[in-house]
Design a protein around this motif. Structure first.
Motif, PDB file in Angstrom:
ATOM      1  N   THR A 170      42.515 138.745  78.163  1.00  0.00           N
ATOM      2  CA  THR A 170      43.911 139.121  77.997  1.00  0.00           C
ATOM      3  C   THR A 170      44.134 140.065  76.821  1.00  0.00           C
ATOM      4  OG1 THR A 170      44.294 137.128  76.676  1.00  0.00           O
ATOM      5  CG2 THR A 170      44.748 136.991  79.031  1.00  0.00           C
TER       6      THR A 170
ATOM      7  N   TYR B 200      42.755 136.616  88.544  1.00  0.00           N
ATOM      8  CA  TYR B 200      42.736 137.446  87.340  1.00  0.00           C
ATOM      9  C   TYR B 200      43.915 138.422  87.362  1.00  0.00           C
ATOM     10  CZ  TYR B 200      40.985 140.486  83.636  1.00  0.00           C
ATOM     11  OH  TYR B 200      40.863 141.212  82.477  1.00  0.00           O
ATOM     12  N   ARG B 201      44.165 139.034  88.527  1.00  0.00           N
ATOM     13  CA  ARG B 201      45.275 139.995  88.635  1.00  0.00           C
ATOM     14  C   ARG B 201      46.611 139.317  88.380  1.00  0.00           C
ATOM     15  NH1 ARG B 201      45.228 144.343  93.218  1.00  0.00           N
ATOM     16  NH2 ARG B 201      44.629 145.654  91.436  1.00  0.00           N
TER      17      ARG B 201
ATOM     18  N   ALA C  15      43.991 144.771  86.244  1.00  0.00           N
ATOM     19  CA  ALA C  15      45.076 144.534  85.293  1.00  0.00           C
ATOM     20  C   ALA C  15      46.019 145.717  85.148  1.00  0.00           C
ATOM     21  CB  ALA C  15      44.494 144.183  83.921  1.00  0.00           C
TER      22      ALA C  15
ATOM     23  N   LYS D  66      45.660 144.925  76.723  1.00  0.00           N
ATOM     24  CA  LYS D  66      47.106 145.097  76.801  1.00  0.00           C
ATOM     25  C   LYS D  66      47.493 146.441  76.209  1.00  0.00           C
ATOM     26  CE  LYS D  66      48.110 140.727  78.056  1.00  0.00           C
ATOM     27  NZ  LYS D  66      48.872 140.315  79.225  1.00  0.00           N
TER      28      LYS D  66
ATOM     29  N   ASN E 237      47.009 138.763  84.647  1.00  0.00           N
ATOM     30  CA  ASN E 237      46.922 139.879  83.700  1.00  0.00           C
ATOM     31  C   ASN E 237      47.605 141.175  84.127  1.00  0.00           C
ATOM     32  OD1 ASN E 237      44.842 138.806  81.597  1.00  0.00           O
ATOM     33  ND2 ASN E 237      43.947 138.308  83.580  1.00  0.00           N
ATOM     34  N   LEU E 238      48.102 141.255  85.352  1.00  0.00           N
ATOM     35  CA  LEU E 238      48.679 142.510  85.837  1.00  0.00           C
ATOM     36  C   LEU E 238      49.874 142.936  85.010  1.00  0.00           C
ATOM     37  CD1 LEU E 238      48.596 144.756  87.946  1.00  0.00           C
ATOM     38  CD2 LEU E 238      50.156 143.378  89.352  1.00  0.00           C
ATOM     39  N   ARG E 239      49.867 144.217  84.601  1.00  0.00           N
ATOM     40  CA  ARG E 239      50.962 144.776  83.829  1.00  0.00           C
ATOM     41  C   ARG E 239      51.692 145.803  84.678  1.00  0.00           C
ATOM     42  NH1 ARG E 239      46.427 145.303  80.655  1.00  0.00           N
ATOM     43  NH2 ARG E 239      46.408 147.563  80.786  1.00  0.00           N
TER      44      ARG E 239
END
Length: 323
Positions: free
Chosen positions: A127, A316-317, A280, A130, A320-322
């Motif tokens: 994480t 995971y997506r 991500a 970012k 953590n996806l932004r």
């Protein structure tokens, strides 16, 4: 609701919580433990205690943990402690640091001296990718501290003596943490000590590879460029062995000798980290990502990703996806 909450837990310790800070006061003036939690992916814990009768911090709800890959760094300034990693036990003495890089954060340690001070830094590597200058800086620090992964970090953690430069930064970090300095100062000093420890590790690695010949270095560097720049293609040790007129075993030996990684291990590393970044930061389909990193079958990619990160690509997506 009040910003600060104080209560006695079942073990009789006074626990105070204020925004991103938590303090554990020990009975009978035995010291205290202070935690700063600047990001979801990071926790810095400062210790100044004078008793060996301290319960596990997990039981006190003082440590946080989740799925994913963690880098855990425990630095001992004074005293000693027993640490436990994956069911194995070790002893950390004054002037030493223990580092462990793996899936999950089920690590713990117990104090074995009556006069212990130190810092524990826990970072969830996944994480840290970012869009934030500080987080990107921390990511660079993590990458620096995690090389060479196979040689420096093993399943039971890695213990080594830190340098004088690192000790000076540790003193600043400890003094700032125990005096409740501004959060930005704590993070800046954490980044600095991370760079220092990364340098310490590189020096350890360099000392082990001083006997590398020019030929071995050139071969290893060429393989490194191929695996890094063209990770979607299938590179084999046999291919490089034919190119340099040597054996598969020799090619693998040269690469590991210089970079500290196994041939296949490094190839998996660059593929999985590229895939994680795309999961991500983009809306690429998992199948397309699988193709891009060289997996003909998507199920094999998903299995490899889960083995590396501890969770599936889709999980995971979601985490953590932004946008």
């Amino acid at each position: 609701m009040a910003d600060k909450i104080s209560h006695l837990n079942n073990a009789g310790f006074l626990k105070s919580e204020h925004k991103k800070r938590t303090e554990l006061s020990l009975p009978n003036g035995a010291g205290y433990i202070f935690s700063y939690h600047p990001f979801e992916s990071m926790q810095i814990i400062f210790f100044d205690i004078h008793s060996s009768e301290i319960p596990d911090l997990w039981q006190l709800g003082f440590r946080k943990g989740d799925e994913g890959r963690y880098l855990r760094t425990l630095i001992c300034k004074r005293g000693s402690c027993h640490f436990f990693v994956n069911g194995s036990e070790g002893i950390l003495l004054s002037g030493q640091v223990m580092m462990d890089y793996g899936i999950g954060d089920d690590k713990s340690f117990l104090f074995t001296s009556d006069n212990f001070s130190g810092v524990e830094i826990i970072m969830q590597v996944d994480t840290l990718v970012k869009e934030s200058a500080m987080l990107r800086m921390l990511r660079f620090v993590v990458e620096e501290m995690c090389l060479p992964e196979e040689e420096i970090f093993d399943s039971n953690g890695y213990v080594f003596n830190y340098s004088k430069t690192t000790e000076q930064t540790l003193d600043k970090l400890l003094n700032s943490g125990l005096s409740r300095a501004d959060g930005i100062m704590l993070i800046a000093l954490t980044v600095e000590i991370g760079h220092n420890l990364g340098t310490d590790l590189k020096e350890i690695s360099t000392d082990k590879h001083t006997d590398v010949s020019e030929k071995q270095l050139l071969i290893a560097e060429d393989i490194y460029r191929c695996l890094t720049d063209d990770f979607g293609s299938k590179h084999t040790a046999t291919h490089f062995a034919k190119k340099y007129g040597t054996s598969d075993t020799t090619v693998k030996k040269y690469f590991k000798k210089v970079y500290g990684y196994g041939f296949k291990e490094y190839q998996t590393k660059v593929r999985m980290e590229w895939a994680a970044e795309k999961l991500a930061t983009t809306d690429m389909k998992v199948g397309d990502i699988s193709d891009a990193v060289g997996y003909a079958k998507h199920t094999k990619f998903s299995n490899a990703f889960k083995k590396y990160y501890g969770i599936t690509p889709l999980t995971y997506r979601r985490k953590n996806l932004r946008s």
